[in-house]
Design an enzyme around this catalytic site. Structure first.
Site, mmCIF file in Angstrom:
data_model
loop_
_atom_site.group_PDB
_atom_site.id
_atom_site.type_symbol
_atom_site.label_atom_id
_atom_site.label_comp_id
_atom_site.label_asym_id
_atom_site.label_seq_id
_atom_site.Cartn_x
_atom_site.Cartn_y
_atom_site.Cartn_z
ATOM 1 N N HIS A 121 -42.428 0.798 -59.479
ATOM 2 C CA HIS A 121 -41.103 0.539 -58.917
ATOM 3 C C HIS A 121 -41.194 0.267 -57.421
ATOM 4 O O HIS A 121 -41.875 0.972 -56.685
ATOM 5 C CB HIS A 121 -40.196 1.751 -59.157
ATOM 6 C CG HIS A 121 -38.810 1.516 -58.653
ATOM 7 N ND1 HIS A 121 -37.902 0.724 -59.314
ATOM 8 C CD2 HIS A 121 -38.176 1.922 -57.525
ATOM 9 C CE1 HIS A 121 -36.770 0.668 -58.616
ATOM 10 N NE2 HIS A 121 -36.913 1.385 -57.534
ATOM 11 N N ASN B 8 -41.604 8.771 -63.671
ATOM 12 C CA ASN B 8 -42.457 8.837 -62.482
ATOM 13 C C ASN B 8 -41.894 7.924 -61.391
ATOM 14 O O ASN B 8 -41.764 6.721 -61.597
ATOM 15 C CB ASN B 8 -43.890 8.406 -62.864
ATOM 16 C CG ASN B 8 -44.883 8.607 -61.727
ATOM 17 O OD1 ASN B 8 -44.550 8.442 -60.551
ATOM 18 N ND2 ASN B 8 -46.106 8.960 -62.080
ATOM 19 N N LYS C 104 -43.122 6.601 -58.935
ATOM 20 C CA LYS C 104 -44.028 5.515 -58.546
ATOM 21 C C LYS C 104 -44.246 4.511 -59.666
ATOM 22 O O LYS C 104 -44.948 3.519 -59.477
ATOM 23 C CB LYS C 104 -45.380 6.103 -58.150
ATOM 24 C CG LYS C 104 -45.378 6.787 -56.800
ATOM 25 C CD LYS C 104 -46.821 7.033 -56.366
ATOM 26 C CE LYS C 104 -46.909 7.040 -54.842
ATOM 27 N NZ LYS C 104 -48.285 7.131 -54.386
ATOM 28 N N GLU C 105 -43.718 4.784 -60.847
ATOM 29 C CA GLU C 105 -43.945 3.864 -61.958
ATOM 30 C C GLU C 105 -42.611 3.219 -62.357
ATOM 31 O O GLU C 105 -42.147 2.311 -61.693
ATOM 32 C CB GLU C 105 -44.674 4.603 -63.096
ATOM 33 C CG GLU C 105 -46.023 5.154 -62.592
ATOM 34 C CD GLU C 105 -46.899 5.774 -63.668
ATOM 35 O OE1 GLU C 105 -46.791 5.426 -64.848
ATOM 36 O OE2 GLU C 105 -47.729 6.631 -63.302
ATOM 37 N N MET C 106 -41.945 3.727 -63.389
ATOM 38 C CA MET C 106 -40.690 3.094 -63.785
ATOM 39 C C MET C 106 -39.502 3.636 -62.980
ATOM 40 O O MET C 106 -38.427 3.031 -62.971
ATOM 41 C CB MET C 106 -40.502 3.235 -65.294
ATOM 42 C CG MET C 106 -41.608 2.472 -66.064
ATOM 43 S SD MET C 106 -41.783 2.921 -67.813
ATOM 44 C CE MET C 106 -40.482 1.910 -68.542
#
Lengths: 334, 334
Positions: free
Chosen positions: B84, B124, B126-128
């Site tokens: 993201h 997360n 830092k992810e989705m």
């Protein structure tokens, strides 16, 4: 793929369908979308691989399908797209579905066809952020692509024209036939309900159809956004003026297709409107100077929803691995 | 999907295959990967939709398939992933292919199974970058999903466990049977060439197989990265120590699968090595204290390339449209 492979039977069936359509609905301002007829399946398959190929971007992360997602009606369903390094795109991603039916590509029509369009995002620093040179070098470095281009284009010297031509050939197959409204046009009077029929009458009588016509229910002309009253937006896009340089082309955009409009929210070139009913009312107001009753709006929406066709059934391509000659993706430098 | 739907014939064939394999290769440290047997196709189809569902992310742009791309061997083929807001992920994305064969999920094994894993990236930052609550609200807001969950889970109260369970059910079908090496194990001595056979002997004799064994040629145990000599990396991942708190677990990671290793570059948990030959030599040096000749390295690579199986043939799901109740994606706020 949903698209039929060409066989004598299939071709005959397609011709019959088109003939039937042209006879029975010759006077309708909207025409059916026929199923795709694939004459060069190998080129289409190659184009499909390239459409899903993230290595055509600087990051190795963004492919055509990222913003023209075939799971989502050929769009990203965002106001404006996410580009390289999470840059915000300048304009709403138009759907790739039935895009071949448009008189030109991009909202401002700056690309004359799908092939010319396909080269744009690859090299746009705000989109895929790559260069045509590196895109070619990447594809050339992979033996399976070499073999495929040799077979399809009879060349061992792949260039960007080959790449964009193959992508365009795939995109031409991305049509959505057999919408309920097509079935209605073909003579099945039960394919749509009374509200939908009423919506279609309104669509014709109120004047929507003057711009939204043809097989794609749009894409046949350019028109000013904010014809009767101005359209207020923060989006800086100037429309055709950016292409022609003519003041009179300011805020003039390609009329978008209304096929699959149920899936291609948010609406308008700035992606500012999420509700189809709101979009209908805004259009009626700004373009036609009309107010619709609640019933009329809902009938119009019912008609628009009847334009959702059969989506292409795409088997995801299996992409061949990179080699030691393939440029390494650079996702995290600017 | 490549996976066979369960029919009496197919089941019999699968059982025969497994039986033949277990008889003929009982003493081999590597076992074949059988084709997936789908017992609940509706759940698998629902899981597939969710695997491709970008609305499970804050931005509406990132899906499971973004980093576990089924066109690319189930990975993103980047050192570490794009998350993201283009945040750089902390570790190399492991392949989703044959992941069910691992003793646990993530490099450090912090999720006990695929279901538990699937919830991680969604929430997360830092992810989705989403939350489980918003993910559930999103799915609940869409009538086609409501109907599908009602049918599969007999519930009208969808929760995150249903969502991750369905994703896991789909992921269990993502196996890659019929690699040349499997055909060899099943008795076809011509399925791999002499170099490949020599590579397999080296793989066993030099000790690689002590860690890389089982049907997935890995995933059966944890092992220190840098067993004999230290592995130098800028990547801050501490491995199992982050899960167990034990100093002795520092730099201990799940042994990755070597199935489809030809496709899942770049290698190691930090994604620092792009060449399979380099990865082989690094492993031989750091883990086994051995140097390979050029011939041995290339034989080892030939063996590893024989582990590339039939990739799942995935028909892209057509995702149902959002409604007025669907949370609007927020791609551009931080």
């Amino acid at each position: 793929m949903s698209s039929i492979k060409i066989t004598a039977t299939a071709l005959a069936a397609a011709i019959t369908t088109i003939f039937a359509a042209s006879c029975s609905v010759a006077k309708e301002p909207i025409q059916i979308i026929p199923a795709a007829v694939i004459t060069n399946p190998e080129k289409v398959e190659l184009g499909k691989m390239l459409f899903f190929e993230p290595r055509l971007s600087k990051s190795g992360f963004i492919s055509c399908n990222s913003c023209h997602n075939l799971s989502l009606g050929g769009v990203d369903a965002l106001p404006t797209s996410v580009g390289h390094n999470w840059q915000q795109g300048p304009i709403n991603s138009p759907t790739v579905l039935n895009a071949e039916y448009a008189l030109a590509q991009f909202w401002d029509g700056r690309a004359k066809d799908l092939k010319e369009q396909a080269g744009g995002p690859i090299a746009n620093p705000k989109e895929m952020g790559f260069t045509h040179e590196l895109a070619v070098e990447t594809i050339k470095s992979i033996p399976a692509y070499q073999a495929s281009f040799a077979s399809v284009y009879h060349t061992d010297n792949i260039n960007i024209d080959h790449i964009t031509d193959a992508i365009a050939e795939f995109e031409k197959t991305l049509v959505t036939p057999n919408a309920p409204f097509d079935q209605y046009l073909l003579g099945d009077k039960t394919a749509i309900n009374e509200d939908t029929k009423a919506g279609y009458q309104l669509f014709k009588n109120r004047g929507c159809v003057r711009c939204h016509n043809g097989p794609a229910v749009g894409g046949t002309m350019y028109m000013k956004m904010g014809l009767i009253k101005p359209f207020h937006t923060d989006n800086p896009a100037q429309g055709r003026m950016a292409v022609t340089g003519r003041e009179s082309d300011q805020f003039v955009f390609k009329v978008p297709t209304l096929r699959n409009i149920e899936l291609t929210y948010p609406y308008f070139h700035d992606g500012s409107v999420w509700s189809l009913a709101d979009a209908v009312n805004t259009m009626a107001d700004l373009q036609l100077g009309q107010a619709l009753t609640e019933t009329e709006t809902s009938q119009m929406v019912a008609f628009l929803n009847s334009l959702t066709g059969e989506q292409p059934q795409i088997v995801m391509p299996i992409l061949p691995p990179s080699t030691s000659k393939t440029p390494i993706p650079v996702p995290f430098s600017k």
